[in-house]
Design a protein around this motif. Structure first.
Motif, short mmCIF file in Angstrom:
data_model
loop_
_atom_site.label_atom_id
_atom_site.label_comp_id
_atom_site.label_asym_id
_atom_site.label_seq_id
_atom_site.Cartn_x
_atom_site.Cartn_y
_atom_site.Cartn_z
N GLY A 135 -9.72 -2.82 -12.43
CA GLY A 135 -9.96 -2.12 -11.30
C GLY A 135 -10.15 -2.56 -9.97
N GLU A 136 -10.76 -1.84 -9.07
CA GLU A 136 -10.91 -2.45 -7.51
C GLU A 136 -11.53 -3.43 -7.51
OE1 GLU A 136 -12.42 0.34 -5.03
OE2 GLU A 136 -10.69 2.08 -5.39
N GLY A 137 -11.18 -4.52 -6.70
CA GLY A 137 -12.05 -5.99 -6.65
C GLY A 137 -11.22 -6.78 -7.44
N ARG B 221 0.88 -1.36 0.14
CA ARG B 221 0.00 0.20 0.12
C ARG B 221 0.86 1.25 -0.05
NH1 ARG B 221 -4.88 0.22 2.15
NH2 ARG B 221 -4.65 -1.76 3.63
N ASP C 139 -3.92 3.63 -2.42
CA ASP C 139 -4.09 2.37 -3.22
C ASP C 139 -3.27 1.32 -2.88
OD1 ASP C 139 -5.92 3.88 -4.60
OD2 ASP C 139 -4.38 4.25 -6.56
N VAL D 182 -6.72 -6.42 -6.56
CA VAL D 182 -6.60 -5.09 -6.50
C VAL D 182 -7.54 -4.53 -5.28
CG1 VAL D 182 -6.91 -2.82 -7.78
CG2 VAL D 182 -6.36 -4.87 -8.95
N ILE D 183 -7.00 -4.01 -4.23
CA ILE D 183 -7.79 -3.82 -3.23
C ILE D 183 -8.51 -2.23 -3.20
CG2 ILE D 183 -7.80 -3.44 -0.64
CD1 ILE D 183 -5.62 -5.60 -0.41
N ARG D 184 -7.71 -1.42 -3.64
CA ARG D 184 -8.30 -0.12 -3.78
C ARG D 184 -7.33 0.56 -4.95
NH1 ARG D 184 -6.76 5.11 -0.94
NH2 ARG D 184 -8.64 6.39 -1.23
N LEU D 185 -7.87 1.41 -5.87
CA LEU D 185 -7.51 1.78 -6.91
C LEU D 185 -8.22 3.14 -7.38
CD1 LEU D 185 -4.85 0.86 -8.59
CD2 LEU D 185 -6.34 0.19 -10.59
N ARG D 186 -7.76 4.32 -6.90
CA ARG D 186 -8.06 5.85 -7.16
C ARG D 186 -7.34 6.24 -8.48
NH1 ARG D 186 -11.56 6.08 -2.50
NH2 ARG D 186 -12.25 3.99 -2.80
N ARG E 231 -4.18 0.60 -16.40
CA ARG E 231 -5.72 0.20 -16.46
C ARG E 231 -6.36 0.69 -17.77
NH1 ARG E 231 -8.05 3.35 -11.45
NH2 ARG E 231 -9.95 2.33 -12.13
#
Ligand SMILES: [Zn+2]
Ligand SMILES: [Zn+2]
Ligand SMILES: [Zn+2]
Ligand SMILES: [Zn+2]
Ligand SMILES: [Zn+2]
Length: 400
Positions: free
Chosen positions: A343-345, A255, A395, A292-296, A318
């Motif tokens: 993407g996220e998840g 992270r 992220d 992908v846990i978090r991706l802003r 991405r």
């Protein structure tokens, strides 16, 4: 030298040359052999009345033998030649000894026949002296030279031509050959030994090859089945970033904690890290996964030739943009666009497929696949690293 041999031969096969006589006080006429005209040697006399001629033993015996041999051919000629007759009186030879001759002979003295010997020897000791004379030379069995007999043993011990027998193959040869080349190159026994050694080496090689064949057969079988070595433990490595977090309680989470300015890169900080494992373009296949846990912000998924800033990189982001960074460049340039997003998840699977020589990246959630192909991997040389670059605060990726 030959002269010496002749002199010795004369002693065996006839009398002593008159020239060897030293004192002339004795009447030599009585002591001369009528056959060889030398001084009588081991005299034998004819016992016929009024003859009493003395001959060397050898001379008379040869003469008589010769007569006997002839008579078998000449079949009873009327002469007396068929009998063993005295060459002087022509009558049958009756062997006898004449004491006077012996006495006279015992009074004479003779010079030694060996060239450097100055000794004067009584007749009775003559044979003994000749055989044991210090000046007597004998032929070396090796080099054929004539050597003083008391030096012969010493000479032969070191004569390089002396015939010797190889203890291994029992072949006879001059000593120098045995020492210089036979043992190394010609001895059959050694040749066998060398061959044995070579065979043994070959066999060892064969065993090694056999092992390797088995090893590769197993590997190929694994590859054909699509069996890959699964990475389940991860080590991460980074050099650029200050504010990051790797959680490793079975949850391998990477992270980016906080943004800060990166002076090295002249831009906002980012978590750029490697799966700390280098992959070779060999026969091993690997696979691993992450979510992908978090991706802003954006995420770069890539491969690179080294963990230094001057590496050759290929990445996909991405947006499905495949980009390349040259060795001495800081920027990525788009080289193609592919149908690959994440993407996220999303769960992303990575597979290094040695058979196809590619790194296949699959978004399992969206059923999308993308490959860094053989040419791209080859541009990085024999080995390469897998890396990730998170750009946005908070992220995170979780490795499964
Ligand atoms: Zn004689
Ligand atoms: Zn006679
Ligand atoms: Zn002598
Ligand atoms: Zn010799
Ligand atoms: Zn040999």
């Amino acid at each position: 030298m030959q002269q010496e041999e002749e002199a010795e031969l004369m002693l065996e096969q006839g009398g002593i040359p008159i020239s060897q006589l030293c004192n002339s006080s004795v009447n030599i006429d009585l002591l001369q052999c009528p056959i060889c005209f030398n001084i009588l040697w081991k005299p034998i006399a004819c016992g016929q009345d009024r003859c009493f001629s003395s001959f060397c033993q050898y001379c008379i015996e040869s003469w008589l033998n010769q007569k006997n041999a002839q008579s078998t051919f000449e079949e009873e000629e009327e002469t007396f030649a068929n009998e063993s007759n005295c060459p002087k009186c022509k009558r049958v030879f009756i062997k006898t000894e004449i004491p006077l001759v012996k006495v006279l002979l015992s009074q004479i003295e003779l010079k030694c026949i060996h060239s450097n010997c100055t000794q004067v020897i009584p007749y009775a000791d003559y044979e003994n002296h000749i055989v044991n004379c210090k000046e007597r030379k004998k032929q070396c069995r090796g080099c054929q030279q004539y050597i003083l007999q008391n030096k012969l043993e010493e000479h032969e011990a070191q004569c390089s031509q002396i015939p010797v027998e190889c203890q291994k193959c029992h072949k006879r040869m001059p000593k120098c050959d045995l020492e210089s080349k036979h043992d190394k190159y010609n001895c059959i026994e050694n040749l066998f030994k060398v061959q044995d050694q070579q065979l043994e080496n070959l066999y060892t090689q064969y065993l090694i090859c056999d092992d390797m064949v088995n090893y590769y057969e197993e590997k190929i079988a694994r590859m054909m089945k699509g069996d890959l070595i699964a990475l389940t433990e991860y080590n991460f490595f980074t050099i650029f970033t200050a504010n990051y977090q790797f959680t490793t309680d079975n949850l391998y989470i990477a992270r980016l904690v906080r943004n800060s300015y990166n002076y090295n890169k002249q831009k906002n900080d980012f978590l750029h890290f490697y799966v700390d494992y280098y992959f070779t373009t060999g026969l091993e296949g690997y696979e691993w996964k992450c979510r992908v846990i978090r991706l802003r912000g954006n995420l770069l998924i890539g491969v690179c030739s080294s963990q230094l800033s001057n590496s050759v990189d290929f990445i996909v982001n991405r947006l499905g943009e495949v980009k390349k960074k040259e060795e001495n460049d800081n920027r990525y340039h788009i080289i193609r666009k592919v149908n690959f997003t994440f993407g996220e998840g999303d769960v992303i699977r990575f597979q290094i497929l040695p058979f196809m020589q590619c790194l296949r990246i699959t978004n399992e959630t969206r059923h999308l696949t993308f490959c860094f192909n053989r040419n791209e991997l080859q541009e990085m040389g024999d080995q390469y690293f897998s890396f990730f670059s998170l750009e946005y605060q908070g992220d995170a990726l979780q490795f499964l």
